[in-house]
Design a protein around this motif. Sequence first.
Motif, PDB file in Angstrom:
ATOM      1  N   THR A 178       0.827  -1.207   0.000  1.00 40.42           N
ATOM      2  CA  THR A 178       0.000   0.000   0.000  1.00 40.42           C
ATOM      3  C   THR A 178       0.863   1.259   0.000  1.00 40.42           C
ATOM      4  O   THR A 178       0.640   2.199  -0.784  1.00 40.42           O
ATOM      5  N   LYS A 179       1.872   1.284   0.864  1.00 40.13           N
ATOM      6  CA  LYS A 179       2.772   2.444   0.916  1.00 40.13           C
ATOM      7  C   LYS A 179       3.592   2.551  -0.368  1.00 40.13           C
ATOM      8  O   LYS A 179       3.850   3.649  -0.869  1.00 40.13           O
ATOM      9  N   LEU A 180       3.993   1.414  -0.891  1.00 37.41           N
ATOM     10  CA  LEU A 180       4.784   1.380  -2.117  1.00 37.41           C
ATOM     11  C   LEU A 180       4.015   2.032  -3.259  1.00 37.41           C
ATOM     12  O   LEU A 180       4.544   2.864  -4.008  1.00 37.41           O
ATOM     13  N   LEU A 181       2.739   1.664  -3.398  1.00 36.79           N
ATOM     14  CA  LEU A 181       1.913   2.223  -4.467  1.00 36.79           C
ATOM     15  C   LEU A 181       1.645   3.704  -4.245  1.00 36.79           C
ATOM     16  O   LEU A 181       1.605   4.493  -5.203  1.00 36.79           O
ATOM     17  N   SER A 206      15.331   1.778  -7.802  1.00 33.89           N
ATOM     18  CA  SER A 206      14.466   1.305  -6.726  1.00 33.89           C
ATOM     19  C   SER A 206      15.264   0.950  -5.475  1.00 33.89           C
ATOM     20  O   SER A 206      14.855   1.275  -4.351  1.00 33.89           O
ATOM     21  N   MET A 207      16.393   0.288  -5.648  1.00 36.33           N
ATOM     22  CA  MET A 207      17.200  -0.092  -4.495  1.00 36.33           C
ATOM     23  C   MET A 207      17.735   1.143  -3.777  1.00 36.33           C
ATOM     24  O   MET A 207      17.821   1.171  -2.539  1.00 36.33           O
ATOM     25  N   SER A 208      18.065   2.175  -4.534  1.00 38.15           N
ATOM     26  CA  SER A 208      18.540   3.419  -3.934  1.00 38.15           C
ATOM     27  C   SER A 208      17.419   4.124  -3.189  1.00 38.15           C
ATOM     28  O   SER A 208      17.614   4.652  -2.088  1.00 38.15           O
ATOM     29  N   ASN A 209      16.226   4.133  -3.770  1.00 37.42           N
ATOM     30  CA  ASN A 209      15.081   4.739  -3.091  1.00 37.42           C
ATOM     31  C   ASN A 209      14.765   4.034  -1.781  1.00 37.42           C
ATOM     32  O   ASN A 209      14.219   4.637  -0.849  1.00 37.42           O
ATOM     33  N   ASP A 210      15.091   2.755  -1.708  1.00 36.69           N
ATOM     34  CA  ASP A 210      14.852   1.988  -0.483  1.00 36.69           C
ATOM     35  C   ASP A 210      15.988   2.117   0.517  1.00 36.69           C
ATOM     36  O   ASP A 210      15.928   1.540   1.608  1.00 36.69           O
ATOM     37  N   GLY A 222      18.089  -8.564  -6.142  1.00 35.60           N
ATOM     38  CA  GLY A 222      18.584  -7.340  -6.779  1.00 35.60           C
ATOM     39  C   GLY A 222      20.033  -7.487  -7.204  1.00 35.60           C
ATOM     40  O   GLY A 222      20.435  -7.041  -8.284  1.00 35.60           O
ATOM     41  N   TRP A 223      20.823  -8.141  -6.359  1.00 37.97           N
ATOM     42  CA  TRP A 223      22.233  -8.386  -6.682  1.00 37.97           C
ATOM     43  C   TRP A 223      22.338  -9.370  -7.849  1.00 37.97           C
ATOM     44  O   TRP A 223      23.220  -9.237  -8.699  1.00 37.97           O
ATOM     45  N   TYR A 253      13.155  -7.545  -7.929  1.00 42.78           N
ATOM     46  CA  TYR A 253      13.661  -7.025  -6.650  1.00 42.78           C
ATOM     47  C   TYR A 253      12.518  -6.471  -5.804  1.00 42.78           C
ATOM     48  O   TYR A 253      12.381  -6.790  -4.620  1.00 42.78           O
ATOM     49  N   THR A 254      11.666  -5.642  -6.413  1.00 43.04           N
ATOM     50  CA  THR A 254      10.546  -5.043  -5.693  1.00 43.04           C
ATOM     51  C   THR A 254       9.544  -6.097  -5.261  1.00 43.04           C
ATOM     52  O   THR A 254       9.015  -6.052  -4.141  1.00 43.04           O
TER      53      THR A 254
END
Length: 503
Positions: A10-13, A359-363, A109-110, A93-94
């Motif tokens: 929910t937060k992701l969206l 995406s990985m950086s945003n996380d 992701g790796w 990854y997501t």
Amino acid sequence: MSLWRKKSITKLLADADNSEHGLKKTLSAPSLVALGIGAIIGAGLFVRTAAAAGEHAGNAVTLSFIVAAVGCLFAGLCYAEFASMIPIAGSAYTYAYTTMGELVAWIIGWALVLEYALGAATVSIAWSEYLNNLLGNVIPYQWCHSPFQTSPEGIQGIMNLPAVFILLLLSLLLIKGMQESATVNAVIVFVKVAIVLIFIVVGWHFINPANHTPYMIPADHPPVPIGNGQSYDFSPSANHGWLGVLRGAAVVFFAFIGFDAVSTAAQETKNPKRDMPIGILGSLAICTVLYILFSYVLTGVAPYTDFLKAGKEASISYAIQTYMHGFGWLATLISVAILAGFSSVILVMLLGQSRVFYSMSNDGLLPKTFSQLHPKFRTPYKSNIILFLFVGLFGAFIPESVAGDLTSIGTLLAFVLVCVGIIILRRKDPERPRPFRTPFVPLFPILGVLVCGAMISSLGISTLLTAFGWMIAGLFIYFLYSRRHSNLHTSHLDEIPPPKEDV
């Protein structure tokens, strides 16, 4: 905090809906199908088909493509459900982050670095080989091969300059913008699909039925001389029969890499709930049909043993020039189309990797540099620059065969985890709206795990050990940096009340 902490869908969206400061939404269903075909038809078809046929599957390389396609279909259905339900940049990854937790998300992701970054490097090497063939080998051997390669004349490679050049050119295009990149890709896709169809139609008339007998390589196939006093031995189990077909499937699996890259563009799609399944499954279906027809014609025109000793760097041009007399113009045209086709594959691979890093950086799992957007183009330009430097090193100094097998294992691992993720999410969050639903869950995801797992196990031990070493290095980075900088970790610290002062 637990290693299995998960991101809220929910937060992701909700975060993704903040389009004012995020990636620009410009893609439609036809654009996604073109992106998929652009990534799929490339080095796997034009280079690794000959390698799989000559070394493992023989004429049954058509069956190898079918086995690989079945594994991709099961995974593709799972990708389609995830991409329509969670239209976020980052792909597998997501999906793993929301279903299996942060540690698994980091691992996948790796692993995607092996798929996208090394995939781009592998295809850039093939691009260099075809360019030199088209130009009549005017580029000196040492400047278009890695230091680990030596010519039959004893010339050792220094670095692959053409590979670095095409990587730089396409990195600059990606920095310019997604719409511009998609337009260039669409033109390239039209050209290369047309040329593949021409080869199938024209080559069909040059098929020698004797070349298709026997269909599978027999266990007692005599060794084939390959030059320099060496010969290729077919007696190992992975070089003949059904095991040879399975090993060939793991080799040509590289040819299917790309349809999953479509999912990395979900956050830049106008209507992802409808268009993502169309883009993923549509591009996979079109390419599978073309692959089976193409490999059937190629092994019918030239004996599969030819690909052990000739034409490995430009197998299609070799087959045309040697067996399709009077069609030399087609060999030249195919080389041009292949160069263009390789370019679109590199483009989508670089696109996919930069969006995973975004995406990985945003996380918080990677430094913020990877998610900083260009003020005008709204593309992750710093990530593209860093990615070019990283991929350029591989393209310049690593042989194609090494990078190609590592790419396959990274992709297969991602597919396995996406299939597992569908089963987990169906059980833990069955009521969440799913615009596209994978049929026959858990059967199809389980079959996807089994088929992809079988292809992983068929890869060489050196490839498996190298991939294991890569994953160990990734875990070091996770525990030394990513775990402590994760947004989930820092938000947890913010929620901890300060200690009470002593009175």
